[in-house]
Every structure is written in C-alpha cells, then in structure tokens.
Design an enzyme around this catalytic site. Structure first.
Site, PDB file in Angstrom:
ATOM      1  N   SER A 152       0.850  -1.196   0.000  1.00  0.00           N
ATOM      2  CA  SER A 152       0.000   0.000   0.000  1.00  0.00           C
ATOM      3  C   SER A 152       0.879   1.237   0.000  1.00  0.00           C
ATOM      4  O   SER A 152       2.018   1.212   0.492  1.00  0.00           O
ATOM      5  CB  SER A 152      -0.858  -0.013   1.270  1.00  0.00           C
ATOM      6  OG  SER A 152      -1.394   1.261   1.524  1.00  0.00           O
ATOM      7  N   TYR A 165      -1.067  -1.302  10.170  1.00  0.00           N
ATOM      8  CA  TYR A 165      -1.258  -1.571   8.736  1.00  0.00           C
ATOM      9  C   TYR A 165      -0.004  -1.165   7.949  1.00  0.00           C
ATOM     10  O   TYR A 165       0.490  -1.935   7.119  1.00  0.00           O
ATOM     11  CB  TYR A 165      -2.477  -0.785   8.246  1.00  0.00           C
ATOM     12  CG  TYR A 165      -2.829  -1.008   6.797  1.00  0.00           C
ATOM     13  CD1 TYR A 165      -3.516  -2.155   6.402  1.00  0.00           C
ATOM     14  CD2 TYR A 165      -2.505  -0.065   5.820  1.00  0.00           C
ATOM     15  CE1 TYR A 165      -3.849  -2.355   5.068  1.00  0.00           C
ATOM     16  CE2 TYR A 165      -2.842  -0.255   4.489  1.00  0.00           C
ATOM     17  CZ  TYR A 165      -3.522  -1.404   4.117  1.00  0.00           C
ATOM     18  OH  TYR A 165      -3.852  -1.609   2.795  1.00  0.00           O
TER      19      TYR A 165
HETATM   20  N1  LIG Z   1      -8.689  -0.542  -1.303  1.00  0.00           N
HETATM   21  C1  LIG Z   1      -7.604   0.189  -1.181  1.00  0.00           C
HETATM   22  O1  LIG Z   1      -7.647   1.427  -1.306  1.00  0.00           O
HETATM   23  C2  LIG Z   1      -6.272  -0.472  -0.901  1.00  0.00           C
HETATM   24  C3  LIG Z   1      -5.132   0.362  -0.886  1.00  0.00           C
HETATM   25  C4  LIG Z   1      -3.890  -0.209  -0.649  1.00  0.00           C
HETATM   26  C5  LIG Z   1      -3.771  -1.584  -0.446  1.00  0.00           C
HETATM   27  N2  LIG Z   1      -4.910  -2.352  -0.437  1.00  0.00           N
HETATM   28  C6  LIG Z   1      -4.722  -3.791  -0.199  1.00  0.00           C
HETATM   29  O2  LIG Z   1      -5.343  -4.534  -1.231  1.00  0.00           O
HETATM   30  C7  LIG Z   1      -5.724  -5.803  -0.708  1.00  0.00           C
HETATM   31  C8  LIG Z   1      -7.183  -6.062  -1.046  1.00  0.00           C
HETATM   32  O3  LIG Z   1      -7.989  -5.112  -0.342  1.00  0.00           O
HETATM   33  P1  LIG Z   1      -9.455  -4.679  -0.821  1.00  0.00           P
HETATM   34  O4  LIG Z   1      -9.458  -3.200  -0.918  1.00  0.00           O
HETATM   35  O5  LIG Z   1      -9.880  -5.493  -1.970  1.00  0.00           O
HETATM   36  O6  LIG Z   1     -10.286  -5.042   0.497  1.00  0.00           O
HETATM   37  P2  LIG Z   1     -11.605  -5.942   0.665  1.00  0.00           P
HETATM   38  O7  LIG Z   1     -11.978  -5.835   2.091  1.00  0.00           O
HETATM   39  O8  LIG Z   1     -12.605  -5.567  -0.365  1.00  0.00           O
HETATM   40  O9  LIG Z   1     -11.084  -7.406   0.306  1.00  0.00           O
HETATM   41  C9  LIG Z   1     -10.095  -8.047   1.087  1.00  0.00           C
HETATM   42  C10 LIG Z   1     -10.442  -9.520   1.209  1.00  0.00           C
HETATM   43  O10 LIG Z   1      -9.446 -10.170   2.026  1.00  0.00           O
HETATM   44  C11 LIG Z   1     -10.129 -11.107   2.849  1.00  0.00           C
HETATM   45  N3  LIG Z   1      -9.372 -11.424   4.050  1.00  0.00           N
HETATM   46  C12 LIG Z   1      -9.077 -10.597   5.079  1.00  0.00           C
HETATM   47  N4  LIG Z   1      -8.450 -11.275   6.054  1.00  0.00           N
HETATM   48  C13 LIG Z   1      -8.363 -12.569   5.634  1.00  0.00           C
HETATM   49  C14 LIG Z   1      -7.843 -13.746   6.208  1.00  0.00           C
HETATM   50  N5  LIG Z   1      -7.306 -13.723   7.424  1.00  0.00           N
HETATM   51  N6  LIG Z   1      -7.899 -14.901   5.513  1.00  0.00           N
HETATM   52  C15 LIG Z   1      -8.465 -14.925   4.271  1.00  0.00           C
HETATM   53  N7  LIG Z   1      -8.993 -13.823   3.676  1.00  0.00           N
HETATM   54  C16 LIG Z   1      -8.938 -12.666   4.355  1.00  0.00           C
HETATM   55  C17 LIG Z   1     -11.441 -10.418   3.206  1.00  0.00           C
HETATM   56  O11 LIG Z   1     -12.419 -11.331   3.671  1.00  0.00           O
HETATM   57  C18 LIG Z   1     -11.802  -9.734   1.895  1.00  0.00           C
HETATM   58  O12 LIG Z   1     -12.645 -10.526   1.086  1.00  0.00           O
HETATM   59  C19 LIG Z   1      -5.419  -5.782   0.778  1.00  0.00           C
HETATM   60  O13 LIG Z   1      -4.170  -6.394   1.027  1.00  0.00           O
HETATM   61  C20 LIG Z   1      -5.355  -4.305   1.077  1.00  0.00           C
HETATM   62  O14 LIG Z   1      -4.586  -4.026   2.214  1.00  0.00           O
HETATM   63  C21 LIG Z   1      -6.148  -1.839  -0.677  1.00  0.00           C
END
Ligand SMILES: NC(=O)c1ccc[n+]([C@@H]2O[C@H](COP(=O)([O-])OP(=O)(O)OC[C@H]3O[C@@H](n4cnc5c(N)ncnc54)[C@H](O)[C@@H]3O)[C@@H](O)[C@H]2O)c1
Length: 275
Positions: A152, A165
């Site tokens: 991120s 985080y």
């Molecule tokens: N959305 C953003 O702006 C953003 C920015 C930077 C990084 N990210 C990263 O991108 C990745 C995806 O995030 P997203 O935005 O799609 O979020 P999201 O919440 O839509 O999806 C994340 C998924 O990970 C699953 N998950 C969480 N903990 C888990 C576990 N212990 N075991 C199995 N599955 C698990 C959740 O159930 C969820 O379905 C993450 O690593 C997040 O940190 C997102």
C-alpha cells in the site's frame, strides 16, 4: 492463445474487492485460479462469476492467519490443479488506530495478515516449487513462475492512524526483495504492487454496513470519512480513485511472460499519487 493459458494462479482474499478482480482477470486471460477467502459464501460468489464467464476456478475457505491454513491452502491448490505458477498474496484489511490507543492484539493482527500469512504461503509453495524448478533446470526446460505481493501507499510513505497496517505493508516489501534474491535461481519473479486509493469495502464510507468486517471474532470498522475520497482525489494526478479492475490490471502485468526480467520491484499503483 491467451497470455496465461495453462498457468495455475493462487489468489488470497479473492472473495470480494481487488482479490476478486485479480482472480477474474487472470482467469479471463486463461489461467486456472485457486482462490481463498474467510467465508465459503464469499469464495463461492467469486467462483460462480469466473465459471459463468467460462473460466476455470476452484477455492478454499479459511483464515490464512491461522497456523496450518496457508499449508492447507497450498496443498488444496496442488490437489486441485497439480501446479503453482502464480501466487498473489492479496488478502488484507485495515484495523486502524493511533499509537496511543493501539493494543498488542491489533498490532499483531496487522503483521499476521500482511506479512506472516504471505510468508507461510510462500514457504509452503516452496516445497513444491523448489524441487520442481531444480528438475526443470536439469531437463533444460524454462518455466516462469511469478509471485505478486500486495502492499500500500501507506507501507511506502506511512499514514497517520495506520501504525499496524503500514508496518505490515512495509514488511512485505522486505519479503519481496529477499524472496526475489532467494528464488531468482528458480526462475521465480517476485514483485510487489502497492495500491493507492482503490474503491472497495476498505474505502467505503465509515459506518455503512459494507465497511464493517468480522475477522477472528473482532468487529473491524474499516472505511473512510464521507468526504475522504473527494478530498483524496485532489492528490491524484489522474483525478479519480482506482477501481478493482485498475488494481487487477497492475497485478496482471507482473504475471505476463514479458515481465520475465523484472524482480524485487515495487510498483506504486495510485493514479500518480506519491504522498
Ligand atoms: N482498497 C484500497 O484502497 C487499498 C489500498 C492499498 C492496499 N490495499 C490492499 O489490497 C488488498 C485487497 O484489499 P481490498 O481493498 O480489496 O479489500 P476488501 O476488504 O474488499 O477485500 C479483502 C479480502 O481479504 C479477505 N481477508 C481478510 N483477512 C483474511 C484472512 N485472514 N484470511 C483470508 N482472507 C482474508 C477479506 O475477507 C476480503 O474478502 C489488501 O491487502 C489491502 O490491504 C487496498
């Protein structure tokens, strides 16, 4: 022929959001995808969208922060598809607070999901990949494999209120660079994609039902203040938040055969935002 035809891809956290879009993209380019998420329902939803589009997919529900689950996930992928070509360590969530309110449980949870679980998955996958790659080399075969870890902008630059985080997302950069050095000899490219603002549950308005998650018995309130997205977009040269499909496109680039000489790198996918 599709670019990823015949490849087997593992994607964690693919029950919704960016992970789902990654699984859909890789499947649409010909890969068979083996996905994971916490609940069977979320896994099944993604599987049905992929299969409805003609893709090949199977899945495994389980909490990858629990010891033993990463090994079981990798074993299930091998039982289903018999190979591992691509691993996307995507699962994640934000359990945010400022340092003076941070509990040990909260901090550890952020390290568990963003660095320990990916490391365990790579270690488990290595028991298959390393002997296989040695044999391929001895046979004069060139087989390219790819690991893409998800970080991120918060892991690169820090973000007030995200001590755990950002620590987890910074740690995965070190894992990426070390694994690139360890697994280069096995022809595995190990790279990292660090996202800026992507519109998913994590960045939904605070207080809406879709911004709340139940993880390990804890109610995690994610999401951002209502005006956050509009304000943050002002810092994004492309003038908009990213979509899960934008995010998946960046991961796909690192899966392509053409990325064969790129390893140990971090690609910031933020529409140009650098702070
Ligand atoms: N959305 C953003 O702006 C953003 C920015 C930077 C990084 N990210 C990263 O991108 C990745 C995806 O995030 P997203 O935005 O799609 O979020 P999201 O919440 O839509 O999806 C994340 C998924 O990970 C699953 N998950 C969480 N903990 C888990 C576990 N212990 N075991 C199995 N599955 C698990 C959740 O159930 C969820 O379905 C993450 O690593 C997040 O940190 C997102």
């Amino acid at each position: 022929m599709k670019k990823l035809e015949g490849k087997i891809a593992l994607v964690t956290g693919a029950g919704r959001g960016i992970g789902r879009a990654i699984a859909q993209k890789l499947a649409s380019e010909g890969a068979a995808v083996f996905i994971n998420d916490l609940d069977q329902e979320a896994v099944d939803e993604t599987l049905s969208t992929i299969r409805a589009a003609g893709g090949k997919a199977a899945g495994f529900a389980g909490n990858i922060t629990k010891p033993g689950i990463p090994d079981a996930f990798v074993k299930a992928a091998l039982d289903n598809f018999g190979e591992i070509d691509i691993i996307v360590n995507n699962a994640g969530y934000a359990w945010d607070t400022v340092i003076q309110k941070l509990t040990d449980e909260q901090f550890q949870a952020m390290l568990d999901i963003h660095v320990t679980a990916p490391v365990r998955i790579l270690r488990a996958a290595g028991t298959h990949i390393i002997p296989k790659a040695k044999q391929e080399k001895a046979d004069g075969k060139v087989v390219a494999r790819k690991v893409i870890n998800i970080s991120s902008i918060s892991g690169l630059y820090g973000n007030a209120g995200q001590i755990g985080y950002s620590a987890g997302k910074a740690a995965i950069l070190g894992v990426t660079k070390t694994m690139a050095k360890e697994w280069g000899r096995y022809n595995v490219n190990v790279n990292c994609v660090a996202f800026g603002l992507i519109q998913t549950r994590m960045t939904a308005p605070i207080g809406t039902p879709e911004s709340v998650a139940q993880i390990e018995g804890n109610t995690i309130k994610m999401g951002v203040p209502p005006d956050f997205v509009a304000e943050n977009v002002k810092l994004i040269p492309l003038g908009r938040a990213g979509t899960p499909e934008d995010a998946a496109g960046a991961v796909y680039l690192f899966c392509l055969p053409e990325s064969g000489f790129i390893t140990g790198q971090v690609l910031l996918v933020s529409g140009g935002q650098v702070i």
